[in-house]
Enzyme design. Structure first.
Site, PDB file in Angstrom:
ATOM      1  N   HIS A 110       0.854  -1.198   0.000  1.00  0.00           N
ATOM      2  CA  HIS A 110       0.000   0.000   0.000  1.00  0.00           C
ATOM      3  C   HIS A 110       0.888   1.246   0.000  1.00  0.00           C
ATOM      4  O   HIS A 110       1.852   1.315   0.776  1.00  0.00           O
ATOM      5  CB  HIS A 110      -0.911  -0.016   1.230  1.00  0.00           C
ATOM      6  CG  HIS A 110      -1.864   1.126   1.224  1.00  0.00           C
ATOM      7  ND1 HIS A 110      -2.986   1.155   0.406  1.00  0.00           N
ATOM      8  CD2 HIS A 110      -1.845   2.308   1.885  1.00  0.00           C
ATOM      9  CE1 HIS A 110      -3.616   2.296   0.581  1.00  0.00           C
ATOM     10  NE2 HIS A 110      -2.953   3.014   1.474  1.00  0.00           N
ATOM     11  N   GLY A 144     -10.687  -6.255   6.369  1.00  0.00           N
ATOM     12  CA  GLY A 144     -10.856  -4.810   6.254  1.00  0.00           C
ATOM     13  C   GLY A 144     -10.169  -4.246   5.017  1.00  0.00           C
ATOM     14  O   GLY A 144      -9.548  -4.972   4.242  1.00  0.00           O
ATOM     15  N   GLU A 175       8.596   1.150  -2.563  1.00  0.00           N
ATOM     16  CA  GLU A 175       7.821  -0.096  -2.678  1.00  0.00           C
ATOM     17  C   GLU A 175       8.661  -1.214  -3.288  1.00  0.00           C
ATOM     18  O   GLU A 175       8.602  -2.367  -2.840  1.00  0.00           O
ATOM     19  CB  GLU A 175       6.595   0.128  -3.571  1.00  0.00           C
ATOM     20  CG  GLU A 175       5.527   0.985  -2.944  1.00  0.00           C
ATOM     21  CD  GLU A 175       4.275   1.081  -3.818  1.00  0.00           C
ATOM     22  OE1 GLU A 175       3.212   1.292  -3.270  1.00  0.00           O
ATOM     23  OE2 GLU A 175       4.380   0.943  -5.052  1.00  0.00           O
TER      24      GLU A 175
HETATM   25  C1  GAR Z   1       1.367   0.742  -6.277  1.00  0.00           C
HETATM   26  O1  GAR Z   1       1.829   2.013  -5.925  1.00  0.00           O
HETATM   27  C2  GAR Z   1       0.588   0.119  -5.143  1.00  0.00           C
HETATM   28  O2  GAR Z   1       1.061   0.477  -3.892  1.00  0.00           O
HETATM   29  C3  GAR Z   1      -0.783   0.699  -5.389  1.00  0.00           C
HETATM   30  O3  GAR Z   1      -0.949   0.631  -6.788  1.00  0.00           O
HETATM   31  C4  GAR Z   1       0.328   0.812  -7.402  1.00  0.00           C
HETATM   32  C5  GAR Z   1       0.517  -0.308  -8.416  1.00  0.00           C
HETATM   33  O4  GAR Z   1       1.677  -0.127  -9.148  1.00  0.00           O
HETATM   34  N1  GAR Z   1      -1.788  -0.068  -4.708  1.00  0.00           N
HETATM   35  C6  GAR Z   1      -2.851   0.493  -4.131  1.00  0.00           C
HETATM   36  O5  GAR Z   1      -3.091   1.680  -4.169  1.00  0.00           O
HETATM   37  C7  GAR Z   1      -3.777  -0.491  -3.428  1.00  0.00           C
HETATM   38  N2  GAR Z   1      -4.689   0.204  -2.579  1.00  0.00           N
HETATM   39  P1  GAR Z   1       2.287  -1.336 -10.016  1.00  0.00           P
HETATM   40  O6  GAR Z   1       1.136  -1.930 -10.823  1.00  0.00           O
HETATM   41  O7  GAR Z   1       3.287  -0.641 -10.906  1.00  0.00           O
HETATM   42  O8  GAR Z   1       2.897  -2.311  -9.068  1.00  0.00           O
END
Ligand code: GAR
Length: 195
Positions: A110, A144, A175
């Site tokens: 997240h 949740g 990330e």
């Molecule tokens: C990432 O930043 C992830 O943390 C977010 O979507 C992006 C996906 O990037 N996820 C959320 O917001 C979930 N609530 P990616 O497809 O390049 O990995």
């Protein structure tokens, strides 16, 4: 450790997991990549690597993850022998029966320091709130929305002049380091902070 990945978008986090596997810092293999979006680039990335892919049929619902689709997803992941399910930019809420099929075995990344800013576009939420820092969190998924036990977090500063795009890009760098490390911890077991 056989991984199953669920994603809706670009798949840069899945790419970071693959890079860590290639570099030998994560002892795992991705068995299957599933997406609710047939156009998602995560599927193309997986195909290029020869990884099995599939579409999750959400029966025309725009945001809901219907129970039949969750059941089908669980069956496909189990049939592929998946040990750990990693949500990587998957934008639907996972509930039973998928949670029941993989108890304490579903992780999510997240783009915020949970419990702050759960839900969609957390980097925009942080920018709008005017906080000096935000971050990234890997956590176990429970019933949740972004509420399960935290495995790892990394702080990321919000800089003057940041736009939603520049802040999200900085969070994504965090990330990509964090997710493979969190998976390795879970694989190593409870003594190392994993399941
Ligand atoms: C990432 O930043 C992830 O943390 C977010 O979507 C992006 C996906 O990037 N996820 C959320 O917001 C979930 N609530 P990616 O497809 O390049 O990995």
């Amino acid at each position: 450790m056989l991984l199953g990945i669920l994603g809706s978008g670009s798949g840069s986090n899945m790419q970071a997991i693959l890079d860590a596997i290639d570099a030998g810092t994560l002892d795992a293999r991705i068995a299957l990549v599933l997406s609710d979006n047939p156009q998602a680039f995560i599927l193309e990335r997986a195909r290029r690597r020869g990884i099995d892919t599939g579409i999750i049929d959400c029966r025309g619902f725009r945001t809901k993850f219907p129970e039949e689709a969750q059941q089908e997803t669980a069956e496909r992941l189990l049939a592929a022998g998946v040990d750990l399910v990693c949500l990587a930019g998957f934008l639907r809420l996972v509930k039973r029966p998928l949670l029941d099929a993989f108890p304490q075995r579903i992780l999510n990344i997240h783009p915020a320091l949970l419990p702050a800013f759960p839900g969609l576009e957390a980097w925009k939420q942080a920018l709008d709130a005017g906080v000096p820092e935000t971050g990234a969190t890997v956590h176990f998924v429970d019933e949740g929305m972004d509420t399960g036990p935290v495995i790892l977090q990394q702080r990321v500063p919000v800089l003057p002049g940041d736009t939603a795009e520049s802040l999200h890009a900085r969070i994504q760098i965090a990330e990509h380091r964090l997710y493979p490390e969190a998976i390795a911890r879970v694989a190593a077991g409870p003594a190392h902070g994993g399941a």
